[in-house]
Design a protein around this motif. Structure first.
Motif, PDB file in Angstrom:
ATOM      1  N   ALA A  77      19.237   5.615  -5.534  1.00  9.37           N
ATOM      2  CA  ALA A  77      18.221   4.738  -4.930  1.00  9.37           C
ATOM      3  C   ALA A  77      16.869   5.446  -4.913  1.00  9.37           C
ATOM      4  O   ALA A  77      15.827   4.826  -5.144  1.00  9.37           O
ATOM      5  CB  ALA A  77      18.630   4.337  -3.509  1.00  9.37           C
ATOM      6  N   GLY A  78      16.886   6.767  -4.656  1.00  8.77           N
ATOM      7  CA  GLY A  78      15.643   7.533  -4.668  1.00  8.77           C
ATOM      8  C   GLY A  78      15.015   7.551  -6.050  1.00  8.77           C
ATOM      9  O   GLY A  78      13.806   7.310  -6.200  1.00  8.77           O
ATOM     10  N   PHE A  79      15.833   7.813  -7.069  1.00 10.94           N
ATOM     11  CA  PHE A  79      15.280   7.818  -8.435  1.00 10.94           C
ATOM     12  C   PHE A  79      14.798   6.426  -8.835  1.00 10.94           C
ATOM     13  O   PHE A  79      13.737   6.281  -9.453  1.00 10.94           O
ATOM     14  CB  PHE A  79      16.308   8.354  -9.434  1.00 10.94           C
ATOM     15  N   LEU A  80      15.568   5.399  -8.494  1.00  9.31           N
ATOM     16  CA  LEU A  80      15.125   4.037  -8.819  1.00  9.31           C
ATOM     17  C   LEU A  80      13.769   3.755  -8.189  1.00  9.31           C
ATOM     18  O   LEU A  80      12.892   3.143  -8.811  1.00  9.31           O
ATOM     19  CB  LEU A  80      16.143   3.016  -8.282  1.00  9.31           C
ATOM     20  N   THR A  81      13.582   4.212  -6.954  1.00  7.35           N
ATOM     21  CA  THR A  81      12.331   3.947  -6.238  1.00  7.35           C
ATOM     22  C   THR A  81      11.151   4.606  -6.931  1.00  7.35           C
ATOM     23  O   THR A  81      10.154   3.947  -7.244  1.00  7.35           O
ATOM     24  CB  THR A  81      12.439   4.431  -4.781  1.00  7.35           C
ATOM     25  N   VAL A  82      11.264   5.909  -7.186  1.00  7.99           N
ATOM     26  CA  VAL A  82      10.102   6.585  -7.781  1.00  7.99           C
ATOM     27  C   VAL A  82       9.886   6.121  -9.223  1.00  7.99           C
ATOM     28  O   VAL A  82       8.741   5.957  -9.658  1.00  7.99           O
ATOM     29  CB  VAL A  82      10.208   8.128  -7.689  1.00  7.99           C
ATOM     30  N   ASP A 136       0.846  -1.204   0.000  1.00  8.71           N
ATOM     31  CA  ASP A 136       0.000   0.000   0.000  1.00  8.71           C
ATOM     32  C   ASP A 136       0.875   1.245   0.000  1.00  8.71           C
ATOM     33  O   ASP A 136       0.516   2.270  -0.558  1.00  8.71           O
ATOM     34  CB  ASP A 136      -0.862   0.076   1.269  1.00  8.71           C
ATOM     35  N   VAL A 137       2.003   1.151   0.703  1.00  6.78           N
ATOM     36  CA  VAL A 137       2.897   2.303   0.827  1.00  6.78           C
ATOM     37  C   VAL A 137       4.319   1.854   0.476  1.00  6.78           C
ATOM     38  O   VAL A 137       4.770   0.784   0.922  1.00  6.78           O
ATOM     39  CB  VAL A 137       2.882   2.878   2.267  1.00  6.78           C
ATOM     40  N   VAL A 138       4.988   2.683  -0.329  1.00 10.64           N
ATOM     41  CA  VAL A 138       6.413   2.476  -0.623  1.00 10.64           C
ATOM     42  C   VAL A 138       7.183   3.631   0.004  1.00 10.64           C
ATOM     43  O   VAL A 138       6.763   4.790  -0.086  1.00 10.64           O
ATOM     44  CB  VAL A 138       6.669   2.419  -2.143  1.00 10.64           C
ATOM     45  N   LEU A 139       8.276   3.308   0.666  1.00  7.89           N
ATOM     46  CA  LEU A 139       9.138   4.329   1.278  1.00  7.89           C
ATOM     47  C   LEU A 139      10.515   4.265   0.632  1.00  7.89           C
ATOM     48  O   LEU A 139      10.982   3.176   0.266  1.00  7.89           O
ATOM     49  CB  LEU A 139       9.291   4.095   2.786  1.00  7.89           C
ATOM     50  N   GLY A 140      11.157   5.426   0.501  1.00  8.32           N
ATOM     51  CA  GLY A 140      12.500   5.430  -0.080  1.00  8.32           C
ATOM     52  C   GLY A 140      13.167   6.780   0.130  1.00  8.32           C
ATOM     53  O   GLY A 140      12.584   7.704   0.707  1.00  8.32           O
ATOM     54  N   HIS A 141      14.413   6.867  -0.337  1.00  7.31           N
ATOM     55  CA  HIS A 141      15.164   8.129  -0.255  1.00  7.31           C
ATOM     56  C   HIS A 141      14.516   9.189  -1.144  1.00  7.31           C
ATOM     57  O   HIS A 141      14.053   8.874  -2.241  1.00  7.31           O
ATOM     58  CB  HIS A 141      16.599   7.927  -0.762  1.00  7.31           C
ATOM     59  N   ASP A 142      14.537  10.437  -0.698  1.00  4.94           N
ATOM     60  CA  ASP A 142      14.097  11.543  -1.546  1.00  4.94           C
ATOM     61  C   ASP A 142      15.209  11.846  -2.555  1.00  4.94           C
ATOM     62  O   ASP A 142      16.270  12.344  -2.170  1.00  4.94           O
ATOM     63  CB  ASP A 142      13.824  12.777  -0.671  1.00  4.94           C
ATOM     64  N   PRO A 143      14.988  11.556  -3.840  1.00  3.34           N
ATOM     65  CA  PRO A 143      16.070  11.785  -4.809  1.00  3.34           C
ATOM     66  C   PRO A 143      16.298  13.254  -5.100  1.00  3.34           C
ATOM     67  O   PRO A 143      17.309  13.607  -5.713  1.00  3.34           O
ATOM     68  CB  PRO A 143      15.562  11.067  -6.069  1.00  3.34           C
ATOM     69  N   TRP A 144      15.361  14.099  -4.677  1.00  3.28           N
ATOM     70  CA  TRP A 144      15.467  15.530  -4.974  1.00  3.28           C
ATOM     71  C   TRP A 144      16.060  16.323  -3.817  1.00  3.28           C
ATOM     72  O   TRP A 144      16.020  17.545  -3.819  1.00  3.28           O
ATOM     73  CB  TRP A 144      14.090  16.074  -5.360  1.00  3.28           C
ATOM     74  N   LYS A 145      16.621  15.632  -2.851  1.00  2.00           N
ATOM     75  CA  LYS A 145      17.243  16.357  -1.734  1.00  2.00           C
ATOM     76  C   LYS A 145      18.481  17.096  -2.240  1.00  2.00           C
ATOM     77  O   LYS A 145      19.373  16.497  -2.843  1.00  2.00           O
ATOM     78  CB  LYS A 145      17.647  15.397  -0.628  1.00  2.00           C
TER      79      LYS A 145
END
Ligand SMILES: [Zn+2]
Length: 243
Positions: A134-139, A114-123
């Motif tokens: 890892a953030g970009f891969l996640t989104v 229901d929920v995916v969590l990951g690094h914010d790639p735009w930090k």
């Protein structure tokens, strides 16, 4: 900016980290809160963690195996089952090219969170490239997992998560209240024993002073992040709810 508080407790939550321990730092208290309320957890760790030592003579194959065991123990400390998928990309060399999305898309389609969590790639001004990638891969994997015509060769039904929570957020707009779960987060972080020196500034695991200083650091972070929403302790995220 208005800060939202607390998603409904998910049935399944999938968390993606660049390295073993990133998920615990970013969302450990939130995951332990949800697990205590019946949510199933799956950790996905993108790299093998083979650069995670300050010892120039470290046995890197052994380090990889140790860190996998530590990550499973951390999942259990959070209240999970110890289920972790290791994608195994070389530490420090993660990329976010299209082809690399496939195993993450497969994990999302199989686990159906229901929920995916990951690094914010735009930090902004983040130095470590693995966290960015890892953030970009996640989104990017969420978009591919959600739409049926991406990666048909996986042979897995598409799946659309309800929400995405990005930790280390550049512009946090959501807080999960975590009162009562700080100790579980800290226990899970201490499961990463090989990282005591490099990420927790503990060179003597028997030093009550050093252990105490690390606990205080984590508690102070939870208080500061909770303060964004006027709650006692929290973990802050950028939430995307129009997946
Ligand atoms: Zn990391």
């Amino acid at each position: 900016m208005t800060i939202a508080i607390d998603l409904p407790v998910p049935t399944r939550a999938l968390a993606v980290g660049a390295h073993p321990d990133d998920i615990e730092f970013g969302a450990g208290a939130t995951l332990s809160k949800w697990a205590a309320r019946g949510c199933a957890l799956l950790h996905v760790v993108c790299t093998d963690g083979s650069k995670g030592s300050w010892d120039p003579d470290a046995d890197l194959a052994r380090l990889v195996a140790v860190r996998q065991d530590e990550q499973r123990a951390a999942s259990i400390a959070l209240g999970g089952t110890g289920d972790v998928e290791f994608l195994g990309w070389p530490d420090g060399e993660l990329d976010s090219a299209t082809a690399l999305r496939a195993p993450l898309v497969a994990a999302i389609r199989r686990f159906r969170p229901d929920v995916v969590l990951g690094h914010d790639p735009w930090k902004r001004y983040r130095l470590h490239p693995d966290h960015r990638h890892a953030g970009f891969l996640t989104v990017d994997a969420i978009v591919a997992a959600r739409d049926p015509h991406f990666f048909p060769e996986l042979g897995l039904a598409h799946h659309r998560p309800r929400a995405v929570l990005l930790f280390e957020a550049d512009e946090p707009d959501h807080v999960e209240r975590v009162d009562g779960f700080a100790e579980r987060k800290i226990d899970a972080l201490f499961a990463h024993r090989s990282q005591l020196l490099s990420t927790m500034a503990i060179d003597d695991p028997t030093s009550a002073e050093q252990i105490g200083a690390f606990r205080e650091r984590i508690l102070a972070e939870l208080v500061a992040q909770g303060g964004l929403a006027g709650v006692t302790q929290g973990e802050a995220f950028k939430a995307i709810t129009d997946v």
